[in-house]
Scaffold this active site. Structure first.
Site, PDB file in Angstrom:
ATOM      1  N   LYS A   1       0.889  -1.155  -0.243  1.00 32.04           N
ATOM      2  CA  LYS A   1      -0.016  -0.033  -0.079  1.00 32.04           C
ATOM      3  C   LYS A   1       1.121   1.261   0.062  1.00 32.04           C
ATOM      4  CE  LYS A   1      -3.932   2.039   2.827  1.00 32.04           C
ATOM      5  NZ  LYS A   1      -4.444   1.746   4.068  1.00 32.04           N
TER       6      LYS A   1
ATOM      7  N   SER B   1      -9.757   1.509   3.349  1.00 34.09           N
ATOM      8  CA  SER B   1      -8.787   2.328   2.393  1.00 34.09           C
ATOM      9  C   SER B   1      -7.582   1.545   1.525  1.00 34.09           C
ATOM     10  CB  SER B   1      -8.069   3.202   3.056  1.00 34.09           C
ATOM     11  OG  SER B   1      -7.339   2.672   4.219  1.00 34.09           O
TER      12      SER B   1
ATOM     13  N   SER C   1      -9.935  -0.860   7.271  1.00 34.57           N
ATOM     14  CA  SER C   1      -9.053  -0.787   5.922  1.00 34.57           C
ATOM     15  C   SER C   1      -8.481  -2.248   5.364  1.00 34.57           C
ATOM     16  CB  SER C   1      -8.121   0.336   6.021  1.00 34.57           C
ATOM     17  OG  SER C   1      -9.036   1.470   5.873  1.00 34.57           O
TER      18      SER C   1
END
Ligand code: GLN
Length: 493
Positions: free
Chosen positions: A79, A154, A178
């Site tokens: 990420k 997310s 997330s």
């Protein structure tokens, strides 16, 4: 079979046994990215040259008979929220464009020391604020099962990449769901460890008392294998726990007979889609037939979790994000009359709408006159929620719940309605407020073919138990083995 479809476990075994080279593995993953990512758009950047170089180094070490580490030759996708020395980290925000980190996150050092190869950075909601990845400043990631739907967020890019077979394993961060929620929307496994289990040094902060690094894989074994490397104490993170991390993967085959699983009744009430409920009830039956004992429990303060979470997370975010002032990191406005205007214009241009909303909410909740009414009250509610879990977990080894009230929805459906979006986090955020570990495990598909998962919430530092239950479940089901059409088409093209 294509290597990009293989498990991390098989890849590590094959590289070590010299059945394939690390370079072969990386080439196949890069090839999968080039075929699949134009449709899914999970990656923000792919480091082809760097990945091949790292692979060649692993192969050289192997040829010289040197140790390559427990993840030797394994491609890992990140990420875009982790600091890697000399590389750009954007958190999908315009304000960080041009920020090159001067140091490595602890997890980056650990993965590298264990032979992992970094392939690229994935899309996310800006500064990890969101539940769909639509808040990225750099475009929308698509759900591999239906390109018109969101991948969750997310960490939506990481979940989509793993599910679409353009990553083997990936890393994310979880402040209020997330990792677990996008894992469930995309049909892969995602774990948020106990607060303090993994060092947050080098993770860009959103809400420091809730943030935790965790990881994605297509099955529990892969997740367990990588978590072992991530976990452990770190002098550079004063909140990291000095508790030895067990060899999670080695203990996966222990029986789950007699383990007690609590079913919190507040998590199965109004608002839960009938199809999600049915899939989870079936999973509960499967776990019972493996010998687990289920009992109903209660978490009475559940209904206050969203309000408390959004006050605490926004308050912490407003403080953490104050550092992006146009001076120290990334973006600075081109024209300004004075210092004040330089700050306001840099922030105004650099942050997106959701981030601004959180900063304003958080600043408000912390301001004098409102602090006691909102922030302090929210902290008290947090304590009550934590106590609910302590009570429930005295009676059971872990809890089973839904991850999200519905499967993945359409892109654009909720993005203009922040409150509805916040409400969809109802099943994941209490876990962060209480600091507990949580994992999401695929357990079905709805009538439109979208994945559904259940969530297991464990005792503090009880990752081993929830991993073991998830693994036992995956031995008798095959939901985690299904391949989304976009990856199938790319493989046969
Ligand atoms: N959806 C939640 C939020 O927007 C959780 C995000 C996260 O876990 N980073 O805050």
């Amino acid at each position: 079979m294509r290597l990009s479809f293989s498990s991390a476990r098989d890849i590590v075994r094959m590289v070590r046994g010299k059945e394939v080279s690390a370079k072969d593995v990386v080439e196949e993953v890069l090839d999968a990215i080039s075929r699949i990512d134009p449709q899914v758009k999970a990656y923000l950047r792919v480091d082809e040259e760097g990945a091949l170089k790292q692979a060649e180094e692993v192969d050289r070490r192997l040829a010289r008979g040197e140790e390559i580490g427990s993840l030797g030759g394994l491609p890992v996708t990140l990420k875009d929220i982790f600091c890697v020395r000399g590389e750009e980290t954007t958190c999908a925000s315009k304000i960080l464009v041009g920020f090159y980190s001067p140091y490595n996150a602890t997890i980056i050092e650990k993965l590298r020391d264990n032979g992992a190869i970094f392939v690229g950075r994935t899309n996310m909601d800006e500064f990890a604020m969101g539940s769909t990845t639509e808040n990225s400043a750099f475009g929308v990631t698509r759900n591999p099962w239906d390109l018109e739907r969101v991948p969750g967020g997310s960490s939506g890019g990481s979940a989509a990449a793993v599910a679409a077979r353009e990553a083997i394993v990936a890393l994310g961060s979880d402040t209020g769901g997330s990792i677990r929620q996008p894992a469930s929307f995309c049909g892969c496994v995602g774990i948020k460890p106990t607060y303090g289990r993994v060092s947050r040094y080098g993770l860009v902060a959103y809400a420091s008392s809730l943030d935790q690094i965790g990881n994605f894989g297509r099955d529990v074994y892969d997740v367990a294998m990588v978590l072992r490397v991530l976990a452990g104490h770190d002098m550079k993170d004063s909140t990291s726990a000095d508790i030895e991390a067990p060899d999670y993967a080695a203990a996966l085959d222990e029986e789950i007979r007699e383990l007690k699983i609590g079913i919190p009744k507040e998590y199965f009430g109004e608002g839960l889609s009938a199809e999600v409920r049915a899939a989870i009830e079936k999973a509960i039956k499967a776990l019972e037939s493996l010998g687990a004992i289920t009992v109903e429990v209660s978490l009475p303060h559940t209904e206050y979790a969203i309000a408390a979470y959004y006050i605490i997370a926004s308050a912490e975010a407003s403080s953490n994000l104050a550092r992006y002032d146009g001076v120290q990191y990334g973006h600075r406005t081109k024209s300004h009359r004075d210092l004040e205007e330089m700050y306001t214009k840099s922030k105004g241009e650099g942050f997106g709408a959701e981030v601004k909303r959180r900063i304003i909410m958080g600043t408000y909740a912390l301001s004098s006159g409102y602090y006691d009414a909102y922030y302090l009250k929210a902290l008290k509610v947090r304590t009550l929620i934590k106590r609910d879990f302590e009570e429930a977990l005295k009676k059971v080894d872990c809890l089973i719940t839904p991850v999200s009230p519905t499967p993945a929805f359409k892109i654009g459906e909720k993005v203009n309605d922040p409150l509805t979006m916040y409400l969809s986090d109802i099943y994941t955020i209490s876990c962060n407020l209480a600091g507990l570990p949580g994992i999401s495990i695929p357990c079905g598909f709805d009538s439109e073919g979208m994945p559904i998962s259940f969530q297991l919430l464990g005792q503090p530092f009880g990752e081993g138990t929830i991993l073991r239950i998830g693994h036992a479940y995956q031995q008798v089901t095959d939901f985690h083995k299904r391949v989304p059409p976009v990856a199938d088409r790319a493989a046969s093209a």
